[in-house]
Write an enzyme that holds these catalytic residues in place. Structure first.
Site, PDB file in Angstrom:
ATOM      1  N   GLY A 188      -0.560  90.897 -39.703  1.00  0.00           N
ATOM      2  CA  GLY A 188       0.713  91.317 -40.267  1.00  0.00           C
ATOM      3  C   GLY A 188       1.612  91.927 -39.434  1.00  0.00           C
ATOM      4  O   GLY A 188       2.606  92.758 -39.556  1.00  0.00           O
ATOM      5  N   ASN A 218       4.097  90.730 -38.157  1.00  0.00           N
ATOM      6  CA  ASN A 218       5.440  90.177 -38.390  1.00  0.00           C
ATOM      7  C   ASN A 218       6.141  90.848 -39.754  1.00  0.00           C
ATOM      8  O   ASN A 218       7.124  91.301 -39.760  1.00  0.00           O
ATOM      9  CB  ASN A 218       5.480  88.644 -38.911  1.00  0.00           C
ATOM     10  CG  ASN A 218       5.680  87.723 -37.485  1.00  0.00           C
ATOM     11  OD1 ASN A 218       6.872  87.555 -36.897  1.00  0.00           O
ATOM     12  ND2 ASN A 218       4.703  87.325 -37.064  1.00  0.00           N
ATOM     13  N   ASN A 243       9.734  80.970 -43.672  1.00  0.00           N
ATOM     14  CA  ASN A 243       8.434  80.865 -42.850  1.00  0.00           C
ATOM     15  C   ASN A 243       8.980  81.204 -41.272  1.00  0.00           C
ATOM     16  O   ASN A 243       9.520  80.574 -40.838  1.00  0.00           O
ATOM     17  CB  ASN A 243       7.768  79.596 -43.044  1.00  0.00           C
ATOM     18  CG  ASN A 243       6.378  79.675 -42.309  1.00  0.00           C
ATOM     19  OD1 ASN A 243       5.647  80.448 -42.379  1.00  0.00           O
ATOM     20  ND2 ASN A 243       6.290  78.464 -41.566  1.00  0.00           N
ATOM     21  N   HIS A 292       7.204  80.146 -37.714  1.00  0.00           N
ATOM     22  CA  HIS A 292       6.283  79.345 -37.059  1.00  0.00           C
ATOM     23  C   HIS A 292       6.473  79.634 -35.590  1.00  0.00           C
ATOM     24  O   HIS A 292       7.582  79.711 -35.056  1.00  0.00           O
ATOM     25  CB  HIS A 292       6.619  77.929 -37.252  1.00  0.00           C
ATOM     26  CG  HIS A 292       5.728  76.876 -36.582  1.00  0.00           C
ATOM     27  ND1 HIS A 292       4.606  76.813 -37.083  1.00  0.00           N
ATOM     28  CD2 HIS A 292       5.651  76.248 -35.535  1.00  0.00           C
ATOM     29  CE1 HIS A 292       3.845  75.666 -36.439  1.00  0.00           C
ATOM     30  NE2 HIS A 292       4.542  75.470 -35.454  1.00  0.00           N
ATOM     31  N   ASP A 307       9.059  74.523 -47.425  1.00  0.00           N
ATOM     32  CA  ASP A 307       8.920  73.767 -48.709  1.00  0.00           C
ATOM     33  C   ASP A 307       7.647  73.386 -48.953  1.00  0.00           C
ATOM     34  O   ASP A 307       6.583  74.175 -48.503  1.00  0.00           O
ATOM     35  CB  ASP A 307       9.780  72.501 -48.464  1.00  0.00           C
ATOM     36  CG  ASP A 307       9.550  71.749 -47.365  1.00  0.00           C
ATOM     37  OD1 ASP A 307      10.196  71.056 -46.776  1.00  0.00           O
ATOM     38  OD2 ASP A 307       8.338  71.755 -46.902  1.00  0.00           O
ATOM     39  N   ASP A 366       5.447  73.450 -42.280  1.00  0.00           N
ATOM     40  CA  ASP A 366       6.478  73.736 -41.093  1.00  0.00           C
ATOM     41  C   ASP A 366       7.599  72.665 -41.359  1.00  0.00           C
ATOM     42  O   ASP A 366       8.206  72.224 -40.402  1.00  0.00           O
ATOM     43  CB  ASP A 366       5.790  73.249 -39.932  1.00  0.00           C
ATOM     44  CG  ASP A 366       4.718  74.660 -39.772  1.00  0.00           C
ATOM     45  OD1 ASP A 366       3.618  74.206 -39.380  1.00  0.00           O
ATOM     46  OD2 ASP A 366       4.880  75.637 -40.299  1.00  0.00           O
ATOM     47  N   GLU A 381       9.250  86.347 -32.236  1.00  0.00           N
ATOM     48  CA  GLU A 381       8.887  86.125 -33.643  1.00  0.00           C
ATOM     49  C   GLU A 381       9.438  87.700 -34.324  1.00  0.00           C
ATOM     50  O   GLU A 381      10.208  87.493 -35.380  1.00  0.00           O
ATOM     51  CB  GLU A 381       7.526  86.457 -33.920  1.00  0.00           C
ATOM     52  CG  GLU A 381       7.000  84.659 -33.554  1.00  0.00           C
ATOM     53  CD  GLU A 381       5.459  84.563 -33.890  1.00  0.00           C
ATOM     54  OE1 GLU A 381       5.167  85.000 -35.188  1.00  0.00           O
ATOM     55  OE2 GLU A 381       4.698  84.110 -33.040  1.00  0.00           O
TER      56      GLU A 381
HETATM   57  C1  GRF Z   1       1.995  84.617 -35.722  1.00  0.00           C
HETATM   58  O1  GRF Z   1       1.870  83.855 -34.310  1.00  0.00           O
HETATM   59  C2  GRF Z   1       2.595  83.813 -36.652  1.00  0.00           C
HETATM   60  O2  GRF Z   1       3.828  82.955 -35.952  1.00  0.00           O
HETATM   61  C3  GRF Z   1       1.968  82.976 -37.170  1.00  0.00           C
HETATM   62  O3  GRF Z   1       0.682  83.920 -37.505  1.00  0.00           O
HETATM   63  C4  GRF Z   1       0.544  84.650 -36.066  1.00  0.00           C
HETATM   64  C5  GRF Z   1       0.056  86.126 -36.734  1.00  0.00           C
HETATM   65  O4  GRF Z   1       1.124  86.822 -37.291  1.00  0.00           O
HETATM   66  N1  GRF Z   1       2.342  82.305 -38.406  1.00  0.00           N
HETATM   67  P1  GRF Z   1       1.055  88.176 -37.803  1.00  0.00           P
HETATM   68  O5  GRF Z   1       0.689  89.079 -36.557  1.00  0.00           O
HETATM   69  O6  GRF Z   1      -0.065  88.332 -38.995  1.00  0.00           O
HETATM   70  O7  GRF Z   1       2.473  88.598 -38.317  1.00  0.00           O
END
Ligand code: GRF
Length: 196
Positions: A12, A14, A108, A110, A147, A151, A180
């Site tokens: 988590g 992000n 999303n 990526h 969608d 990706d 990110e």
């Molecule tokens: C990140 O690299 C994200 O791009 C991918 O999952 C990884 C972990 O993300 N989708 P987070 O630390 O759980 O946000």
């Protein structure tokens, strides 16, 4: 103030960057995270939500009937009155009913420069290993509209990072993760501004 439903499967980080930007950054007074949902009851992202006094719900994907999981996910998102759904390290497909009802309102992140290094099985460290194996000179992160596939969907923001010859997959992962955290909140702000 737009409401965000954030879906996570893991750490988590992000989600945390989104929460932080809603509190004191570019999303202050623009967006608030109203619910965090995970397919993984032990996802640390749920703990991050609880620490931020945000409703956190674990749907135990592994031990639930698929239809039941999808229905519960749909109901939770509807009840939250979310304007946008943010997939922040979420690794499951989004139920079609949600994709249809939230067209162009599901974002999303990526960890690569889509359309390269995307698609089924391309997530987390697999992406960075493929980038290093391909001897790419650059990688980066992409925020796109989600969608029913993995990706695909039009790109909202993309940012590059260099890849050096001596880089391990982990080196690339760390460099990409910083980007990110920067572009996801920016992408959310950009979409909200276009909603209004
Ligand atoms: C990140 O690299 C994200 O791009 C991918 O999952 C990884 C972990 O993300 N989708 P987070 O630390 O759980 O946000």
């Amino acid at each position: 103030m737009k409401k965000l439903a954030v879906l996570v499967s893991g750490g988590g980080s992000n989600l945390q960057s989104i929460i932080d930007e809603t509190k004191n950054g570019i999303l202050k007074d623009i967006a608030e995270v109203v619910i965090v949902i995970s397919n993984n009851p032990s996802a640390y992202g749920l703990t991050r939500a609880e620490k931020a006094n945000i409703k956190a719900v674990a749907l135990d994907y592994k031990n639930m009937d698929g239809k039941d999981y999808d229905a519960k996910m749909y109901n939770l998102i509807k009840e939250s009155e979310a304007d946008l759904i943010c997939l922040a390290g979420y690794l499951k497909k989004i139920p079609e009913k949600i994709v249809n009802e939230y067209k162009s309102r599901i974002l999303n992140i990526h960890p690569a420069l889509l359309p390269k290094f995307g698609g089924k099985g391309m997530y987390g460290h697999f992406v960075h290993e493929a980038v290093v194996k391909a001897k790419e000179k650059k990688s980066g992160a992409t925020v796109h509209f989600a969608d029913e596939n993995y990706d695909t969907g039009s790109i909202i923001i993309q940012k590059e990072v260099p890849v050096y010859e001596k880089d391990s997959a982990d080196d690339v992962a760390k460099r990409v993760l910083v980007v990110e955290h920067e572009i996801f909140p920016k992408a959310i702000k950009k979409v909200i501004e276009n909603l209004e």
